[in-house]
Design an enzyme around this catalytic site. Structure first.
Site, short mmCIF file in Angstrom:
data_model
loop_
_atom_site.label_atom_id
_atom_site.label_comp_id
_atom_site.label_asym_id
_atom_site.label_seq_id
_atom_site.Cartn_x
_atom_site.Cartn_y
_atom_site.Cartn_z
N SER A 14 0.82 -1.21 0.00
CA SER A 14 0.00 0.00 0.00
C SER A 14 0.85 1.26 0.00
CB SER A 14 -0.96 0.01 1.20
OG SER A 14 -1.93 -0.99 1.05
N ALA A 32 -11.56 2.39 -1.67
CA ALA A 32 -11.42 1.46 -0.55
C ALA A 32 -12.53 0.42 -0.61
CB ALA A 32 -11.50 2.23 0.77
N HIS A 48 -4.65 4.24 8.03
CA HIS A 48 -4.41 4.41 6.59
C HIS A 48 -4.93 5.77 6.10
CE1 HIS A 48 -3.01 0.56 4.69
NE2 HIS A 48 -3.20 0.17 5.93
N ARG A 52 -2.67 8.99 4.47
CA ARG A 52 -2.88 9.54 3.12
C ARG A 52 -3.06 11.05 3.13
NH1 ARG A 52 -6.13 4.98 2.68
NH2 ARG A 52 -8.02 6.24 2.82
#
Length: 173
Positions: A14, A32, A48, A52
């Site tokens: 990722s 997602a 996560h 970002r």
């Protein structure tokens, strides 16, 4: 362009994908696919999201990816493993139907005129699963990974955070 990024759990897939997407766009999309099944998983998703930052447009879609139009965009689809899991559990023991539905949905989205960076897990590297359900899922995951890899322009395997290019059919720049 379709770029498939695969590797083992916690291999750095990722993070590699996010950096690649940011090199292609200042305002990327993050598609997602995960369902939230417990509080620990919810916390992992939040980590996560925070990593970002605000420049990403996040769309959460468990199965019907083609409901969204990404024309002209750069999209990070993370991840196929969690996405195929949704078909697997929704369809009970009908793995052929899960694969059929997933391929149909992929065919729709991959026709869109945009750049796809797709993250998946390479489950087959971890040995033989100890039960029938896990084996069925590994088979389904392997089949969908092969399907995407055949369509992809680029395929990268991430091992210990390091990329290994497996396929690149894009013209050299």
């Amino acid at each position: 362009m379709i770029h498939l990024i695969t590797g083992g759990q916690r291999s750095g897939k990722s993070l590699f994908a996010e950096k690649l997407v940011l090199s292609l766009s200042e305002s990327p999309f993050y598609l997602a696919t995960s369902r939230v099944w417990d509080e620990a998983h919810r916390e992992r998703i939040e980590i996560h999201k925070k990593r970002r930052g605000d420049q990403w447009t996040t769309i959460e879609e468990e199965k019907n990816l083609s409901l969204h139009d990404f024309t002209g965009k750069v999209v990070l689809l993370d991840c196929i493993t969690l996405w195929i899991n949704n078909f697997f559990f929704d369809n009970g023991e009908d793995d052929k139907e899960s694969l059929r539905q997933a391929k149909e949905e992929l065919d729709k989205i991959l026709k869109q005129n945009c750049d796809w960076i797709i993250v998946t897990n390479e489950l087959g590297l971890g040995g033989h699963p100890g039960n029938k359900i896990a084996m069925r899922f590994n088979d389904l995951q392997g089949a969908i990974n092969q399907y995407i890899a055949q369509k992809a322009d680029c395929v990268t395997l991430i091992v210990s955070g390091l990329p290994l290019e497996l396929k690149n059919t894009l013209p050299k720049q």
